[in-house]
Motif scaffolding. Structure first.
Motif, mmCIF file in Angstrom:
data_model
loop_
_atom_site.group_PDB
_atom_site.id
_atom_site.type_symbol
_atom_site.label_atom_id
_atom_site.label_comp_id
_atom_site.label_asym_id
_atom_site.label_seq_id
_atom_site.Cartn_x
_atom_site.Cartn_y
_atom_site.Cartn_z
ATOM 1 N N THR A 40 0.358 -0.997 0.150
ATOM 2 C CA THR A 40 0.195 0.448 -0.286
ATOM 3 C C THR A 40 1.016 0.766 -0.087
ATOM 4 O O THR A 40 1.646 1.436 1.107
ATOM 5 N N TRP A 41 0.501 2.148 -0.604
ATOM 6 C CA TRP A 41 1.387 2.896 -1.329
ATOM 7 C C TRP A 41 1.436 4.743 -0.512
ATOM 8 O O TRP A 41 -0.060 4.438 -0.851
ATOM 9 N N ALA A 42 1.720 4.813 -0.581
ATOM 10 C CA ALA A 42 1.248 6.009 0.700
ATOM 11 C C ALA A 42 0.553 7.874 -0.016
ATOM 12 O O ALA A 42 1.614 7.150 -1.938
ATOM 13 N N SER A 43 0.403 8.079 0.148
ATOM 14 C CA SER A 43 -0.407 8.915 -0.797
ATOM 15 C C SER A 43 0.500 9.962 -1.313
ATOM 16 O O SER A 43 1.561 10.434 -1.506
ATOM 17 N N LYS A 44 0.528 11.072 -3.015
ATOM 18 C CA LYS A 44 1.480 11.714 -3.388
ATOM 19 C C LYS A 44 1.744 13.046 -2.374
ATOM 20 O O LYS A 44 3.100 13.404 -1.879
ATOM 21 N N LYS A 94 0.958 12.608 1.268
ATOM 22 C CA LYS A 94 2.022 12.485 2.447
ATOM 23 C C LYS A 94 3.700 12.303 1.314
ATOM 24 O O LYS A 94 4.719 12.762 2.405
ATOM 25 N N VAL A 95 3.901 11.706 0.780
ATOM 26 C CA VAL A 95 5.364 11.716 0.059
ATOM 27 C C VAL A 95 5.915 13.300 0.001
ATOM 28 O O VAL A 95 6.841 14.102 0.871
ATOM 29 N N LYS A 96 5.438 13.772 0.244
ATOM 30 C CA LYS A 96 5.918 15.591 -0.255
ATOM 31 C C LYS A 96 5.792 16.061 0.956
ATOM 32 O O LYS A 96 7.092 16.166 1.019
ATOM 33 N N LYS A 97 5.140 15.701 2.151
ATOM 34 C CA LYS A 97 4.830 16.154 2.955
ATOM 35 C C LYS A 97 6.369 15.773 3.217
ATOM 36 O O LYS A 97 7.333 16.247 4.578
ATOM 37 N N ALA A 98 6.593 14.129 3.763
ATOM 38 C CA ALA A 98 7.021 13.168 4.201
ATOM 39 C C ALA A 98 9.025 14.137 3.878
ATOM 40 O O ALA A 98 9.711 14.221 4.134
ATOM 41 N N THR A 99 9.206 14.604 2.917
ATOM 42 C CA THR A 99 10.408 15.005 1.970
ATOM 43 C C THR A 99 10.546 15.711 2.162
ATOM 44 O O THR A 99 11.742 16.173 2.702
ATOM 45 N N ALA A 100 9.571 16.812 2.839
ATOM 46 C CA ALA A 100 9.563 18.425 3.329
ATOM 47 C C ALA A 100 10.725 18.271 4.525
ATOM 48 O O ALA A 100 11.250 19.180 5.047
ATOM 49 N N THR A 101 10.219 17.007 5.450
ATOM 50 C CA THR A 101 10.194 17.230 6.635
ATOM 51 C C THR A 101 11.750 16.771 6.885
ATOM 52 O O THR A 101 12.392 17.047 7.256
ATOM 53 N N VAL A 102 12.350 15.874 5.826
ATOM 54 C CA VAL A 102 13.285 15.052 5.626
ATOM 55 C C VAL A 102 14.626 16.843 5.656
ATOM 56 O O VAL A 102 15.249 16.489 6.137
ATOM 57 N N LEU A 103 13.689 16.638 4.373
ATOM 58 C CA LEU A 103 15.203 18.115 3.761
ATOM 59 C C LEU A 103 15.258 19.226 4.861
ATOM 60 O O LEU A 103 16.659 19.337 4.958
ATOM 61 N N ILE A 104 14.220 19.595 5.563
ATOM 62 C CA ILE A 104 14.617 20.795 6.598
ATOM 63 C C ILE A 104 15.074 19.917 7.659
ATOM 64 O O ILE A 104 16.257 20.801 8.630
ATOM 65 N N PHE A 105 15.275 19.055 7.983
ATOM 66 C CA PHE A 105 15.985 18.204 8.784
ATOM 67 C C PHE A 105 16.727 18.586 8.504
ATOM 68 O O PHE A 105 18.021 19.019 9.922
#
Length: 76
Positions: A35-39, A41-52
């Motif tokens: 079950t793949w994450a929605s687009k 959620k992926v954008k939010k997770a990517t932004a969070t990782v980049l900010i950290f």
């Protein structure tokens, strides 16, 4: 008290061609179950990782400059 396993596992030789083909058939079946994450959620997770990562880079950079200056003062 011994526990008996009623399920018997069949052993296939690693050299047989069927096990190699069955691996890819099973792999395809397993990827269909993902079950793949929605687009969004992926954008939010990517932004969070980049900010950290950016915060971490700034902190390590500041510590590096601070220790470099401290060592230059100590070993002057």
């Amino acid at each position: 008290m011994a526990v008996q396993n009623s399920a018997k596992k069949t052993k296939k030789s690693a050299a047989s061609g069927n096990s190699f083909i069955n691996f890819f058939i099973d792999l395809k079946a397993e990827t269909k179950r993902i079950t793949w994450a929605s687009k969004e959620k992926v954008k939010k997770a990517t932004a969070t990782v980049l900010i950290f990562c950016l915060i971490y880079i700034v902190i390590v950079g500041l510590l590096d400059v601070g220790f470099k200056n401290l060592f230059s003062v100590i070993f002057k």
